[in-house]
Design a protein around this motif. Structure first.
Motif, PDB file in Angstrom:
ATOM      1  N   ILE A 226      21.481  37.548  37.830  1.00 35.54           N
ATOM      2  CA  ILE A 226      22.533  38.791  38.930  1.00 35.54           C
ATOM      3  C   ILE A 226      22.878  36.307  39.422  1.00 35.54           C
ATOM      4  O   ILE A 226      23.494  36.169  39.939  1.00 35.54           O
ATOM      5  CB  ILE A 226      21.209  38.059  40.360  1.00 35.54           C
ATOM      6  N   ARG A 227      21.668  36.314  39.135  1.00 31.82           N
ATOM      7  CA  ARG A 227      22.216  34.246  39.014  1.00 31.82           C
ATOM      8  C   ARG A 227      23.349  34.261  38.058  1.00 31.82           C
ATOM      9  O   ARG A 227      24.519  32.987  38.389  1.00 31.82           O
ATOM     10  CB  ARG A 227      20.879  33.798  38.676  1.00 31.82           C
ATOM     11  N   ALA A 228      23.670  35.295  37.384  1.00 30.75           N
ATOM     12  CA  ALA A 228      23.885  34.436  36.169  1.00 30.75           C
ATOM     13  C   ALA A 228      26.019  34.994  37.044  1.00 30.75           C
ATOM     14  O   ALA A 228      27.149  34.349  36.406  1.00 30.75           O
ATOM     15  CB  ALA A 228      23.846  35.267  34.466  1.00 30.75           C
ATOM     16  N   ASN A 229      25.686  36.120  37.367  1.00 31.49           N
ATOM     17  CA  ASN A 229      27.128  36.439  37.715  1.00 31.49           C
ATOM     18  C   ASN A 229      27.601  36.008  39.168  1.00 31.49           C
ATOM     19  O   ASN A 229      28.245  36.589  39.919  1.00 31.49           O
ATOM     20  CB  ASN A 229      26.797  38.387  37.788  1.00 31.49           C
ATOM     21  N   ALA A 230      26.876  35.499  39.914  1.00 33.94           N
ATOM     22  CA  ALA A 230      27.422  35.563  41.807  1.00 33.94           C
ATOM     23  C   ALA A 230      27.248  33.712  41.226  1.00 33.94           C
ATOM     24  O   ALA A 230      28.121  33.099  40.196  1.00 33.94           O
ATOM     25  CB  ALA A 230      25.911  34.893  41.916  1.00 33.94           C
ATOM     26  N   PRO A 231      28.722  34.146  42.181  1.00 37.89           N
ATOM     27  CA  PRO A 231      29.107  32.479  41.801  1.00 37.89           C
ATOM     28  C   PRO A 231      28.705  31.155  42.351  1.00 37.89           C
ATOM     29  O   PRO A 231      27.946  31.662  42.921  1.00 37.89           O
ATOM     30  CB  PRO A 231      30.093  32.914  43.879  1.00 37.89           C
ATOM     31  N   ARG A 232      28.931  30.272  41.581  1.00 33.01           N
ATOM     32  CA  ARG A 232      28.651  29.152  41.364  1.00 33.01           C
ATOM     33  C   ARG A 232      27.564  28.549  43.097  1.00 33.01           C
ATOM     34  O   ARG A 232      26.972  27.677  43.039  1.00 33.01           O
ATOM     35  CB  ARG A 232      29.536  28.045  40.719  1.00 33.01           C
ATOM     36  N   GLU A 233      29.094  28.660  43.994  1.00 33.17           N
ATOM     37  CA  GLU A 233      28.594  28.329  45.217  1.00 33.17           C
ATOM     38  C   GLU A 233      27.330  29.126  45.686  1.00 33.17           C
ATOM     39  O   GLU A 233      27.643  29.352  47.119  1.00 33.17           O
ATOM     40  CB  GLU A 233      29.843  27.945  46.176  1.00 33.17           C
ATOM     41  N   GLY A 234      27.146  30.579  45.902  1.00 30.85           N
ATOM     42  CA  GLY A 234      26.852  31.559  46.977  1.00 30.85           C
ATOM     43  C   GLY A 234      25.126  30.983  46.874  1.00 30.85           C
ATOM     44  O   GLY A 234      25.097  30.661  45.500  1.00 30.85           O
ATOM     45  N   PHE A 235      24.673  30.954  47.580  1.00 29.02           N
ATOM     46  CA  PHE A 235      23.123  31.048  47.080  1.00 29.02           C
ATOM     47  C   PHE A 235      22.503  32.778  47.226  1.00 29.02           C
ATOM     48  O   PHE A 235      22.415  33.356  47.579  1.00 29.02           O
ATOM     49  CB  PHE A 235      22.280  31.035  48.858  1.00 29.02           C
ATOM     50  N   VAL A 236      21.589  32.295  46.174  1.00 29.04           N
ATOM     51  CA  VAL A 236      21.189  33.570  45.225  1.00 29.04           C
ATOM     52  C   VAL A 236      19.207  32.589  45.467  1.00 29.04           C
ATOM     53  O   VAL A 236      18.745  31.943  45.674  1.00 29.04           O
ATOM     54  CB  VAL A 236      20.951  33.734  44.202  1.00 29.04           C
ATOM     55  N   ALA A 237      18.964  34.028  46.581  1.00 27.17           N
ATOM     56  CA  ALA A 237      17.510  34.180  46.510  1.00 27.17           C
ATOM     57  C   ALA A 237      17.281  35.312  46.501  1.00 27.17           C
ATOM     58  O   ALA A 237      17.172  36.496  46.282  1.00 27.17           O
ATOM     59  CB  ALA A 237      17.144  33.386  47.957  1.00 27.17           C
ATOM     60  N   ARG A 238      14.965  35.241  46.146  1.00 28.87           N
ATOM     61  CA  ARG A 238      14.372  36.760  46.452  1.00 28.87           C
ATOM     62  C   ARG A 238      14.071  36.631  47.669  1.00 28.87           C
ATOM     63  O   ARG A 238      12.848  35.272  48.059  1.00 28.87           O
ATOM     64  CB  ARG A 238      12.920  35.888  45.146  1.00 28.87           C
TER      65      ARG A 238
END
Length: 354
Positions: free
Chosen positions: A240-252
Motif C-alpha cells: 500500500i505504501r509503495a503504491n500510494a502517493p508520496r503526499e498521501g497519509f497512510v495508516a493502519r
C-alpha cells in the motif's frame, strides 16, 4: 473486539467504552492504562489485544504495566515527565537570566541618570568631576557589555538544550503515532489526521478517504497462525505504501484495515490508485521462502469517499466504510466509491469482514 467478558455498553464512543472496560476490570482510568486499552480496542496490535484479553475480567495494575512495557518498549509517561521537568528547569533558568539582565540594566540606567544630574549641576564645573564621571561610566559600560555577552551565551546554551528536549518529544510522538507491526501511522495518528481535515473547510473539495480491508483475514490467521498473519499484514502495508502517493497519509486503521487520506486528489485518479493497489496486492507472492508454503493469493476490498459533502470526520469515515462494506458484499477483491443509494444496501454484517 472485546477484551473482557463484561459486555460493553451500547451507544458509547470508544473513549467511554475504554473507560468502562478499565473500571469493569477494576483498574483506575490512568493515562498509561488508557493507552494500552486504546491500542487493544482499535485492533492495531493483535498480540497486545490477545494478551489483554487473556487477563479475563480482572487485572492488576502490575499486569497492565507489564503489557505496556512489553509492547511499547519504554515508559512513555516517564519520557514525557522527564521532558517536561527538563523544560521547566530550562525555562526557570531563562527567567532568572532575564531578571538578572533586567536588574543589571536598571542599575546601569540609574548610574547614567545620576551621572547626568551631576554633570549638569550648575555648581559643578570641575574637570576632575568630569574625568571621574567618564571613568565610572567607562567601567560600568564595559561591565554591562561583558555581562550582556555572558547572558547571550547562556541564552544560546539554554536554547540549544530546549531544542534537544523538543527533538526528544518529537521522536516520542513519532513512536507513539507509529504502528509497531507495519511501521505505518497508527489509529491514534489516523484519527487526528482525519479530524484535522475539517479544520480547513475550503480544502475539503479535493480530500478523500480510502479504506482497504484484507479479505478473509480471519481464515488466514486460523489456518496459518497469528505470526504468519502479522507478516502478511506487514507485507500488505508495504504494498500500500509503495503504491500510494508520496503526499498521501497512510495508516493502519485497526486489525487488517488500512486507510489512505488524500488532501488533494481528482476523482478519476482515486479509482485508478485504488485499482493499482488492489491489483498489485493480488499479484504479490505470499510464500514462506524456507518451507515453500504458499499463503496466497491475498486480496483486499476497497471503499472510498470524498470529503466534499461531509459535515465532519465521522460522516466521511462512515461513507468510506459503507463503500468498503459494499465492496465486500459485491464479492470482495474490488473497489467501490460511495454513492447515496448504498445506504439502502448497507445493513452491516460483521461476518462479511471475517
Amino acid at each position: 473486539m472485546n477484551t473482557t467478558s463484561t459486555p460493553k455498553p451500547q451507544g458509547l464512543d470508544i473513549a467511554a467504552q475504554i473507560t468502562f472496560a478499565m473500571r469493569s476490570m477494576g483498574l483506575p482510568p490512568l493515562p498509561r492504562n488508557y493507552a494500552v486499552f486504546y491500542e487493544a480496542y482499535i485492533g492495531s496490535n493483535p498480540a497486545l489485544t490477545r494478551k489483554l484479553a487473556a487477563l479475563g475480567s480482572h487485572a492488576t495494575q502490575a499486569d497492565i504495566d507489564v503489557i505496556a512495557e512489553e509492547f511499547f518498549g519504554h515508559n512513555s509517561n516517564r519520557i514525557i515527565e522527564n521532558a517536561h521537568s527538563r523544560l521547566a528547569s530550562e525555562l526557570d533558568s531563562l527567567v532568572r537570566l532575564m531578571k538578572q539582565e533586567q536588574s543589571s540594566l536598571e542599575t546601569y540606567n540609574k548610574l547614567l541618570d545620576e551621572t547626568s544630574v551631576r554633570i549638569n549641576a550648575k555648581n559643578t564645573a570641575s574637570v576632575d568631576l568630569l574625568r571621574n564621571a567618564i571613568q565610572i561610566l567607562t567601567l560600568a559600560t564595559g561591565d554591562t557589555l561583558a555581562r550582556g555577552e555572558k547572558t547571550a551565551e547562556s541564552f544560546n546554551q539554554k536554547s540549544q538544550e530546549m531544542e534537544a528536549v523538543r527533538r526528544e518529544l518529537d521522536e516520542y510522538k513519532r513512536i507513539a503515532n507509529t504502528d509497531s507491526l507495519t511501521r505505518l501511522a497508527n489509529r491514534r495518528a489516523f484519527d487526528e489526521k482525519l479530524a484535522g481535515l475539517f479544520n480547513f473547510p475550503t480544502n475539503l473539495s479535493r480530500a478523500t478517504l480510502i479504506l482497504i480491508d484484507v479479505d478473509h483475514f480471519k481464515r488466514i490467521n486460523d489456518t496459518f497462525g497469528h505470526p504468519v498473519g502479522d507478516k502478511i499484514l506487514a507485507t500488505v502495508a508495504s504494498v500500500i505504501r509503495a503504491n500510494a502517493p508520496r503526499e498521501g497519509f497512510v495508516a493502519r486503521a485497526g486489525g487488517e484495515e488500512f486507510a489512505i487520506i488524500l488532501e488533494s486528489s481528482i476523482d478519476e485518479e482515486i479509482h485508478t490508485l485504488c485499482e493499482r493497489i488492489r491489483v498489485n496486492l493480488e499479484s504479490t507472492p505470499f510464500r514462506n521462502s524456507r518451507t515453500g508454503i504458499n499463503y496466497g493469493p491475498v486480496t483486499a476490498s476497497i471503499g472510498y469517499s470524498s470529503a466534499a459533502e461531509c459535515e465532519d470526520s465521522g460522516e466521511l469515515y462512515s461513507r468510506s466504510d459503507i463503500a468498503l462494506y459494499c465492496a465486500k458484499n459485491s464479492g470482495r477483491n474490488c473497489t467501490r466509491e460511495f454513492e447515496a443509494g448504498m445506504r439502502k444496501e448497507f445493513t452491516k454484517n460483521w461476518l462479511i469482514y471475517k
